[in-house]
Motif scaffolding. Structure first.
Motif, PDB file in Angstrom:
ATOM      1  N   CYS A  30      46.188  33.855  23.499  1.00 32.40           N
ATOM      2  CA  CYS A  30      46.895  34.633  22.469  1.00 32.40           C
ATOM      3  C   CYS A  30      48.325  35.078  23.169  1.00 32.40           C
ATOM      4  CB  CYS A  30      46.286  35.858  22.153  1.00 32.40           C
ATOM      5  SG  CYS A  30      46.914  37.011  21.188  1.00 32.40           S
ATOM      6  N   ARG A  31      49.557  34.798  22.482  1.00 31.12           N
ATOM      7  CA  ARG A  31      50.719  35.258  23.295  1.00 31.12           C
ATOM      8  C   ARG A  31      50.935  36.903  22.953  1.00 31.12           C
ATOM      9  NH1 ARG A  31      54.846  30.363  22.667  1.00 31.12           N
ATOM     10  NH2 ARG A  31      53.290  28.881  23.583  1.00 31.12           N
ATOM     11  N   GLU A  32      50.265  37.333  22.116  1.00 29.72           N
ATOM     12  CA  GLU A  32      50.176  38.761  22.083  1.00 29.72           C
ATOM     13  C   GLU A  32      49.444  39.679  22.983  1.00 29.72           C
ATOM     14  OE1 GLU A  32      52.249  40.763  19.698  1.00 29.72           O
ATOM     15  OE2 GLU A  32      53.095  38.742  19.237  1.00 29.72           O
ATOM     16  N   CYS A  33      48.083  39.228  23.221  1.00 31.04           N
ATOM     17  CA  CYS A  33      47.242  40.170  24.029  1.00 31.04           C
ATOM     18  C   CYS A  33      46.702  39.431  25.186  1.00 31.04           C
ATOM     19  CB  CYS A  33      46.009  40.646  23.308  1.00 31.04           C
ATOM     20  SG  CYS A  33      44.858  39.339  22.858  1.00 31.04           S
ATOM     21  N   GLY A  34      47.007  38.011  25.446  1.00 25.86           N
ATOM     22  CA  GLY A  34      46.869  37.376  26.641  1.00 25.86           C
ATOM     23  C   GLY A  34      45.542  36.709  26.729  1.00 25.86           C
ATOM     24  N   HIS A  35      44.734  36.850  25.720  1.00 32.30           N
ATOM     25  CA  HIS A  35      43.185  36.321  25.654  1.00 32.30           C
ATOM     26  C   HIS A  35      43.045  35.120  25.495  1.00 32.30           C
ATOM     27  CE1 HIS A  35      39.091  36.970  24.727  1.00 32.30           C
ATOM     28  NE2 HIS A  35      39.163  36.355  23.558  1.00 32.30           N
ATOM     29  N   PHE A  36      42.390  34.529  26.362  1.00 27.42           N
ATOM     30  CA  PHE A  36      41.864  32.986  26.434  1.00 27.42           C
ATOM     31  C   PHE A  36      40.619  32.980  25.608  1.00 27.42           C
ATOM     32  CE2 PHE A  36      44.522  32.685  30.548  1.00 27.42           C
ATOM     33  CZ  PHE A  36      44.882  31.389  30.243  1.00 27.42           C
ATOM     34  N   PHE A  37      40.316  31.895  24.811  1.00 27.57           N
ATOM     35  CA  PHE A  37      39.274  31.876  24.198  1.00 27.57           C
ATOM     36  C   PHE A  37      39.018  30.466  23.477  1.00 27.57           C
ATOM     37  CE2 PHE A  37      42.983  32.459  21.061  1.00 27.57           C
ATOM     38  CZ  PHE A  37      42.764  31.724  20.131  1.00 27.57           C
ATOM     39  N   LEU A  38      37.750  30.131  23.374  1.00 25.89           N
ATOM     40  CA  LEU A  38      37.239  29.137  22.661  1.00 25.89           C
ATOM     41  C   LEU A  38      36.251  29.390  21.626  1.00 25.89           C
ATOM     42  CD1 LEU A  38      36.451  26.778  25.823  1.00 25.89           C
ATOM     43  CD2 LEU A  38      38.022  26.408  24.048  1.00 25.89           C
ATOM     44  N   TYR A  39      36.253  28.750  20.610  1.00 26.04           N
ATOM     45  CA  TYR A  39      36.707  27.472  20.061  1.00 26.04           C
ATOM     46  C   TYR A  39      38.162  27.609  19.533  1.00 26.04           C
ATOM     47  CZ  TYR A  39      35.493  29.605  15.554  1.00 26.04           C
ATOM     48  OH  TYR A  39      35.668  30.255  14.398  1.00 26.04           O
ATOM     49  N   PRO A  40      38.951  26.480  19.602  1.00 29.72           N
ATOM     50  CA  PRO A  40      40.274  26.435  19.162  1.00 29.72           C
ATOM     51  C   PRO A  40      40.317  27.109  17.785  1.00 29.72           C
ATOM     52  CG  PRO A  40      39.852  24.521  20.580  1.00 29.72           C
ATOM     53  CD  PRO A  40      38.664  25.310  20.176  1.00 29.72           C
ATOM     54  N   ARG A  41      41.254  27.782  17.419  1.00 27.67           N
ATOM     55  CA  ARG A  41      41.413  28.441  16.054  1.00 27.67           C
ATOM     56  C   ARG A  41      42.989  28.697  15.971  1.00 27.67           C
ATOM     57  NH1 ARG A  41      36.724  32.055  17.147  1.00 27.67           N
ATOM     58  NH2 ARG A  41      37.017  32.394  19.365  1.00 27.67           N
ATOM     59  N   ALA A  42      43.405  29.200  14.772  1.00 25.94           N
ATOM     60  CA  ALA A  42      44.944  29.686  14.429  1.00 25.94           C
ATOM     61  C   ALA A  42      45.066  30.960  14.842  1.00 25.94           C
ATOM     62  CB  ALA A  42      45.173  29.276  13.135  1.00 25.94           C
ATOM     63  N   TYR A  43      43.905  31.880  14.796  1.00 23.80           N
ATOM     64  CA  TYR A  43      43.998  33.325  15.265  1.00 23.80           C
ATOM     65  C   TYR A  43      43.411  33.832  16.391  1.00 23.80           C
ATOM     66  CZ  TYR A  43      46.234  33.362  10.771  1.00 23.80           C
ATOM     67  OH  TYR A  43      47.390  32.980   9.488  1.00 23.80           O
ATOM     68  N   CYS A  44      43.749  34.488  17.168  1.00 20.68           N
ATOM     69  CA  CYS A  44      43.106  35.371  18.293  1.00 20.68           C
ATOM     70  C   CYS A  44      41.891  36.193  17.555  1.00 20.68           C
ATOM     71  CB  CYS A  44      44.056  36.246  19.073  1.00 20.68           C
ATOM     72  SG  CYS A  44      43.308  37.014  20.366  1.00 20.68           S
ATOM     73  N   PRO A  45      40.880  35.891  18.227  1.00 23.36           N
ATOM     74  CA  PRO A  45      39.741  36.737  17.851  1.00 23.36           C
ATOM     75  C   PRO A  45      39.507  38.097  18.335  1.00 23.36           C
ATOM     76  CG  PRO A  45      39.073  35.227  19.701  1.00 23.36           C
ATOM     77  CD  PRO A  45      40.444  34.675  19.151  1.00 23.36           C
ATOM     78  N   LYS A  46      40.434  38.356  19.382  1.00 24.93           N
ATOM     79  CA  LYS A  46      40.545  39.677  19.991  1.00 24.93           C
ATOM     80  C   LYS A  46      41.397  40.606  19.153  1.00 24.93           C
ATOM     81  CE  LYS A  46      40.805  42.053  24.260  1.00 24.93           C
ATOM     82  NZ  LYS A  46      41.147  42.029  25.656  1.00 24.93           N
ATOM     83  N   CYS A  47      42.609  40.290  18.777  1.00 24.93           N
ATOM     84  CA  CYS A  47      43.746  40.930  18.160  1.00 24.93           C
ATOM     85  C   CYS A  47      44.121  40.541  16.982  1.00 24.93           C
ATOM     86  CB  CYS A  47      44.803  41.174  19.060  1.00 24.93           C
ATOM     87  SG  CYS A  47      46.006  39.764  19.372  1.00 24.93           S
ATOM     88  N   MET A  48      43.614  39.385  16.630  1.00 27.19           N
ATOM     89  CA  MET A  48      43.964  38.635  15.223  1.00 27.19           C
ATOM     90  C   MET A  48      45.433  38.157  15.084  1.00 27.19           C
ATOM     91  SD  MET A  48      40.954  38.520  14.056  1.00 27.19           S
ATOM     92  CE  MET A  48      41.282  37.808  12.406  1.00 27.19           C
ATOM     93  N   SER A  49      46.077  38.141  16.103  1.00 31.42           N
ATOM     94  CA  SER A  49      47.411  37.635  16.156  1.00 31.42           C
ATOM     95  C   SER A  49      47.370  36.175  15.761  1.00 31.42           C
ATOM     96  CB  SER A  49      47.934  37.883  17.433  1.00 31.42           C
ATOM     97  OG  SER A  49      49.212  37.134  17.657  1.00 31.42           O
ATOM     98  N   GLY A  50      48.326  35.635  14.983  1.00 32.61           N
ATOM     99  CA  GLY A  50      48.624  33.987  15.063  1.00 32.61           C
ATOM    100  C   GLY A  50      49.400  33.660  15.904  1.00 32.61           C
ATOM    101  N   GLN A  51      49.849  34.390  17.055  1.00 34.09           N
ATOM    102  CA  GLN A  51      50.795  33.797  18.061  1.00 34.09           C
ATOM    103  C   GLN A  51      49.759  33.121  19.135  1.00 34.09           C
ATOM    104  OE1 GLN A  51      54.021  33.743  17.873  1.00 34.09           O
ATOM    105  NE2 GLN A  51      53.411  34.450  15.993  1.00 34.09           N
ATOM    106  N   VAL A  52      49.451  32.078  18.761  1.00 32.10           N
ATOM    107  CA  VAL A  52      48.158  31.192  19.833  1.00 32.10           C
ATOM    108  C   VAL A  52      48.928  30.125  20.023  1.00 32.10           C
ATOM    109  CG1 VAL A  52      46.059  30.133  19.791  1.00 32.10           C
ATOM    110  CG2 VAL A  52      46.433  32.331  18.618  1.00 32.10           C
ATOM    111  N   ALA A  53      48.820  29.670  21.461  1.00 25.09           N
ATOM    112  CA  ALA A  53      48.985  28.602  22.171  1.00 25.09           C
ATOM    113  C   ALA A  53      48.074  27.855  22.956  1.00 25.09           C
ATOM    114  CB  ALA A  53      50.449  28.537  22.784  1.00 25.09           C
TER     115      ALA A  53
END
Length: 137
Positions: A30-53
């Motif tokens: 997540c580009r908003e909160c910095g959280h790495f996550f798996l499985y790949p998805r369009a939104y951050c599971p921590k902060c719900m931002s759509g700014q994911v790369a």
């Protein structure tokens, strides 16, 4: 003997699997909160931002748990026993993967031991796996 299964990418996972096919492990961040996550998805599971790369990760993981499988899944008939493990990447996300190079039936594995990523070629695709790091297990 059947063929080992291959992942079937979705629109959200296509980039992840393209990186794996190229021999690189990239994980969504997540580009908003910095959280790495798996499985790949369009939104951050921590902060719900759509700014994911997708970002490259170091490929080092810690073994959290494992099972030695003596009953082969389709495609793995000639490889029993084999190890399926829950690993935590150094960047935080967990994933399930096959662990190779761990001795007879996983005898060289140590909980909290370090692993490193490997890529197994399966036809036209690659899949992520792990092995003990040099000097471990």
């Amino acid at each position: 003997m059947s063929t080992k299964p291959l992942p079937l990418p979705t629109p959200d996972t296509a980039g992840f699997f393209e990186a794996v096919d190229g021999g690189e492990l990239k994980v969504p961040r997540c580009r908003e909160c910095g959280h790495f996550f798996l499985y790949p998805r369009a939104y951050c599971p921590k902060c719900m931002s759509g700014q994911v790369a997708l970002e490259p990760v170091c490929g080092v993981a810690t073994l959290e748990s494992y099972v030695v499988n003596h009953r082969a899944a389709p495609g793995f008939e000639g490889e029993v026993p084999y190890v399926v493990a829950l690993v935590r990447l150094a960047e935080g996300p967990r994933l399930l993967a096959v662990v190779t190079g761990a001795g007879e039936a996983g005898s060289g594995l140590v909980i909290d031991g370090e692993l490193e990523v490997v890529f197994e070629q399966r036809g036209e695709r690659k899949v992520v796996g792990f092995r003990p790091r040099k000097g471990e297990g």
